[in-house]
Write a protein that holds these residues in place. Structure first.
Motif, PDB file in Angstrom:
ATOM      1  N   ARG A   1       0.824  -1.207   0.000  1.00 42.48           N
ATOM      2  CA  ARG A   1       0.000   0.000   0.000  1.00 42.48           C
ATOM      3  C   ARG A   1       0.862   1.261   0.000  1.00 42.48           C
ATOM      4  N   ALA A   2       1.907   1.264   0.809  1.00 37.34           N
ATOM      5  CA  ALA A   2       2.757   2.455   0.906  1.00 37.34           C
ATOM      6  C   ALA A   2       3.525   2.699  -0.378  1.00 37.34           C
ATOM      7  N   VAL A   3       4.166   1.667  -0.904  1.00 35.11           N
ATOM      8  CA  VAL A   3       5.019   1.870  -2.072  1.00 35.11           C
ATOM      9  C   VAL A   3       4.177   2.154  -3.311  1.00 35.11           C
TER      10      VAL A   3
ATOM     11  N   ALA B   1       2.570   8.707  -6.988  1.00 30.96           N
ATOM     12  CA  ALA B   1       2.786  10.141  -6.812  1.00 30.96           C
ATOM     13  C   ALA B   1       4.028  10.622  -7.539  1.00 30.96           C
ATOM     14  N   VAL B   2       5.087   9.792  -7.568  1.00 30.06           N
ATOM     15  CA  VAL B   2       6.371  10.202  -8.169  1.00 30.06           C
ATOM     16  C   VAL B   2       6.889   9.070  -9.047  1.00 30.06           C
ATOM     17  N   PRO B   3       6.330   8.892 -10.237  1.00 31.22           N
ATOM     18  CA  PRO B   3       6.829   7.836 -11.127  1.00 31.22           C
ATOM     19  C   PRO B   3       8.064   8.299 -11.895  1.00 31.22           C
ATOM     20  N   PHE B   4       8.923   7.344 -12.232  1.00 33.59           N
ATOM     21  CA  PHE B   4      10.093   7.675 -13.048  1.00 33.59           C
ATOM     22  C   PHE B   4      10.385   6.532 -14.009  1.00 33.59           C
ATOM     23  N   ASP B   5      11.119   5.526 -13.565  1.00 36.41           N
ATOM     24  CA  ASP B   5      11.521   4.401 -14.408  1.00 36.41           C
ATOM     25  C   ASP B   5      11.052   3.124 -13.716  1.00 36.41           C
ATOM     26  N   PRO B   6      10.101   2.390 -14.292  1.00 30.28           N
ATOM     27  CA  PRO B   6       9.583   1.187 -13.634  1.00 30.28           C
ATOM     28  C   PRO B   6      10.661   0.177 -13.255  1.00 30.28           C
ATOM     29  N   GLN B   7      11.786   0.164 -13.969  1.00 34.26           N
ATOM     30  CA  GLN B   7      12.832  -0.808 -13.672  1.00 34.26           C
ATOM     31  C   GLN B   7      13.793  -0.324 -12.584  1.00 34.26           C
ATOM     32  N   LEU B   8      13.575   0.886 -12.081  1.00 32.79           N
ATOM     33  CA  LEU B   8      14.421   1.418 -11.022  1.00 32.79           C
ATOM     34  C   LEU B   8      13.624   1.847  -9.797  1.00 32.79           C
ATOM     35  N   ASP B   9      12.366   2.288 -10.002  1.00 37.25           N
ATOM     36  CA  ASP B   9      11.615   2.927  -8.926  1.00 37.25           C
ATOM     37  C   ASP B   9      11.480   2.045  -7.682  1.00 37.25           C
ATOM     38  N   TYR B  10      11.145   0.776  -7.878  1.00 42.50           N
ATOM     39  CA  TYR B  10      10.887  -0.072  -6.713  1.00 42.50           C
ATOM     40  C   TYR B  10      12.157  -0.294  -5.891  1.00 42.50           C
ATOM     41  N   LEU B  11      13.289  -0.400  -6.556  1.00 39.32           N
ATOM     42  CA  LEU B  11      14.563  -0.478  -5.839  1.00 39.32           C
ATOM     43  C   LEU B  11      14.821   0.826  -5.084  1.00 39.32           C
ATOM     44  N   ALA B  12      14.486   1.940  -5.731  1.00 37.75           N
ATOM     45  CA  ALA B  12      14.685   3.245  -5.098  1.00 37.75           C
ATOM     46  C   ALA B  12      13.869   3.361  -3.815  1.00 37.75           C
ATOM     47  N   TRP B  13      12.595   2.979  -3.855  1.00 44.01           N
ATOM     48  CA  TRP B  13      11.749   3.122  -2.667  1.00 44.01           C
ATOM     49  C   TRP B  13      12.217   2.216  -1.534  1.00 44.01           C
ATOM     50  N   GLN B  14      12.630   0.996  -1.854  1.00 43.13           N
ATOM     51  CA  GLN B  14      13.143   0.106  -0.806  1.00 43.13           C
ATOM     52  C   GLN B  14      14.333   0.728  -0.089  1.00 43.13           C
TER      53      GLN B  14
END
Length: 711
Positions: free
Chosen positions: A466-468, A474-487
């Motif tokens: 839910r959080a991520v 709210a702040v999308p960029f690159d789907p192949q990097l974003d999830y690593l960034a948020w972690q």
């Protein structure tokens, strides 16, 4: 010469040299360590912050204080009953050095030609430096090309930097040239300073960097042990899965990545795998299986970086480059040890054969060559496996497939969620008593406390999703990097925008899906910077606050297990308290001494570290390891073991803390039976004997460390 009981790794820099290490001797003694473990000390590139780019093996690094400074430091440490462990680099050195200059000038007839692993073509070695149409300029007796300087005339030819060098190098770094320490004369010439420090009793042990790059690791370690007088030695050997260190290596063990990944796995809930992988695939578009991502990454780096190595192997084996690339990409380990002129070990044959079974049939002739062929073919294939694994897995695949990035460590398997306690006990029973154990190093992808936060996500995947999902929307960029960034933003919080941006730039370049080190994109990089600025403004810190109570449990539990299990525990600089660092160079930032707790987590971790290290100084390093079993409804949430014949010590750590906290009644009636004797809890001051309720033993503490006081 004393074997270490425990070590403390210090990263030397021009701003933190031998004098500064001497100044913290009292602090380290009070902490409880027995030896200071130094990053490389030989003369390197002047501005180097790591020291693995040695330029002169005959000198101790001037920026650190030179030989005089080293001796003074060693005396100050000895006065506090502290020894010294050195990190040594036998595999390579910087190409800017007097010996290689002489080789470029004099060619194969140079007195130093035997130092380096060079492929001579018409008496010349290829130097991959050309990057534009600018012509080299003769300037007296030298040839200049941009910042490069060479003897004029010389036995070399300048080639395009993408072509690769005419010499063995460290991974894909052409400025680090491979040394031939299989030649005893080269070994002694490049180790002269190390040996006199050992002879004078100023050094007690050695950490050997990257042994898999050597032509003959076993022979090197044999000669090293003989000349070093049996000094304690560990090797930076990356083991994958259940792989074992070769039994015939003359060393005490590894530098601890095998331990790190297993301790880390104790605090990861396997039930989180399915939802976290599903979340990862939804957000990134990557496949749900790691294996194809890894295979593709390895093949890509072979094509990108290792053309020179493939061509040289093709000449050695007489096989097609495509077959060589295919088999290298299929190899599951950093090296399958085969010695020229010897029957290959059955386990080595099995590794190569299993890899070949996934390849096309035209790989079969190559299999024969790398197992039973000429010495050059066998050796070069072995030396190339490691770079392909390092660049393909550590520096590519781990940045592409990351459902739970605390699993994405050196030697780790990111699709392996959790380590059962029983498996960990089995691992500890077989562990060498003087191997090194660690949780953080100068090369880990994340510090141990960053991983402690991330492991909590395996227990609360729905809340994390839910959080991520909100942040990503709210702040999308690159789907192949974003999830690593948020972690990593959550787990390293609070982190400056500058540090976060630098991490993301490195992660994107390593992943090689949008940019890379050799293929920059200024537009993408600017958008990445903009993303970082916006991301740190999201309420990520609020989620971190929700995680931290559980992460602290993971952190303290992992630290206690690492410090009290069999082996020689190492504390990486600053990690006696919390450290929320990411991959280098972030984790090599200066540390302020003496360390002062700034939070309850700091205080607790410092207490656990100090008490455990001090107890280790009273405990026989070869003390037996005995698993202890709890009984009751919450028994699965802890790990306990005793050390010593009597036994002398007991360590108890809680695990899976979110599930435990949400369990009605907490520990309930869960109990632990202590071995016979009278036990003192070093952390809380309690006195215990016999069967004890865990709620009473632990109180509000997540760990307990007990010592018998009737021995």
């Amino acid at each position: 010469m004393s074997r270490p009981v425990s070590t403390y790794r210090v990263q030397l820099t021009p701003d933190f040299g031998f004098a500064q290490v001497g100044e913290i001797a009292g602090y380290l003694r009070d902490l409880g360590v027995s030896h200071v473990y130094l990053s490389p000390i030989l003369q390197a590139t002047p501005a180097s912050l790591h020291g693995y780019d040695v330029t002169d093996h005959s000198r101790i690094r001037e920026e650190f204080g030179g030989a005089k400074g080293f001796r003074e430091m060693a005396e100050r440490l000895a006065a506090q009953d502290l020894g010294v462990i050195l990190d040594i680099v036998p595999n390579h050195m910087n190409t800017t050095n007097d010996q290689f200059w002489a080789v470029l000038a004099d060619g194969p007839d140079s007195a130093y030609a035997s130092w380096f692993d060079i492929e001579w073509v018409d008496g010349k070695v290829a130097l991959p430096v050309v990057g534009d149409d600018v012509e080299p300029v003769v300037d007296g007796d030298v040839l200049r090309y941009h910042e490069h300087v060479f003897p004029y005339p010389g036995h070399y030819r300048l080639v395009d930097w993408r072509q690769g060098p005419g010499y063995r190098r460290f991974f894909d770094v052409s400025t680090l040239i491979g040394l031939r320490v299989e030649d005893p004369a080269v070994l002694f010439a490049t180790h002269e300073v190390i040996f006199w420090l050992l002879d004078e009793g100023l050094v007690d042990g050695l950490r050997v960097d990257h042994p898999d790059g050597l032509a003959d690791p076993r022979g090197y370690l044999d000669r090293l042990r003989t000349r070093a007088g049996g000094a304690w030695t560990v090797v930076e050997k990356i083991l994958i899965g259940e792989e074992q260190l070769p039994a015939d290596w003359a060393c005490e063990g590894t530098t601890g990545y095998d331990v790190l990944n297993r301790v880390n796995g104790l605090f990861v809930d396997p039930a989180g795998k399915e939802p976290l992988v599903e979340l990862f695939t939804r957000l990134t578009g990557q496949p749900g299986d790691y294996a194809p991502v890894m295979a593709r990454a390895k093949r890509e780096v072979i094509d990108l970086f290792f053309g020179a190595e493939i061509r040289r192997l093709a000449r050695s084996t007489g096989c097609e480059p495509e077959a060589i690339a295919e088999l290298l990409a299929a190899m599951p380990v950093y090296r399958a040890y085969v010695g020229p002129g010897e029957p290959p070990p059955p386990e080595s044959v099995a590794i190569v054969e299993q890899a070949a079974a996934t390849c096309a049939s035209d790989v079969r002739p190559l299999v024969e060559q790398v197992l039973y062929g000429p010495a050059d073919a066998i050796t070069r294939f072995q030396q190339t496996c490691g770079p392909v694994m390092a660049k393909g897995v550590e520096d590519t695949a781990l940045y592409r497939w990351y459902p739970l990035s605390c699993l994405n460590e050196v030697g780790g398997e990111p699709d392996r969620f959790g380590v059962p306690v029983e498996h960990f006990h089995d691992f500890c029973r077989d562990l060498r008593p003087y191997t090194m154990t660690t949780l953080s190093t100068h090369d880990t992808k994340r510090s141990e406390d960053v991983r402690a936060r991330l492991s909590v996500l395996s227990e609360m995947p729905e809340e994390w999703e839910r959080a991520v999902s909100e942040w990503s929307a709210a702040v999308p960029f690159d789907p192949q990097l974003d999830y690593l960034a948020w972690q990593n933003l959550m787990a390293a919080w609070p982190i400056s925008c500058e540090r976060f941006t630098e991490y993301l730039l490195k992660a994107a370049r390593e992943a090689k899906t949008a940019i890379s080190w050799i293929n920059p994109d200024p537009g993408y990089e600017q958008r990445l910077r903009d993303f970082a600025v916006a991301a740190v403004k999201q309420p990520v810190g609020e989620f971190t606050e929700r995680v931290d109570g559980f992460a602290m449990v993971n952190s303290l539990g992992a630290k206690l297990v690492q410090l009290m299990m069999p082996g020689v525990p190492d504390v990486y600089q600053g990690n006696e308290m919390t450290d929320f660092s990411l991959v280098d160079p972030d984790n090599r930032r200066p540390v302020t001494f003496e360390r002062t707790p700034a939070s309850a987590w700091d205080e607790a971790k410092l207490a656990v570290t100090t008490q455990a290290l001090r107890l280790r100084r009273r405990l026989d390093p070869e003390a037996p390891y005995t698993p202890l079993q709890a009984e009751g409804e919450a028994a699965e949430h802890m790990i306990a073991f005793a050390r010593g014949d009597a036994p002398q010590a007991v360590a108890v750590a809680t695990r899976l803390p979110v599930r435990l906290a949400r369990r009605a009644g907490g520990w309930g009636g869960t109990t632990l039976t202590l071995p016979p004797g009278s036990w003192r809890d070093l952390l809380t001051g309690g006195r215990y004997t016999g069967r004890i309720p865990l709620a009473h033993l632990l109180g509000r503490h997540p760990v307990a460390l007990l010592e018998r006081h009737d021995l």
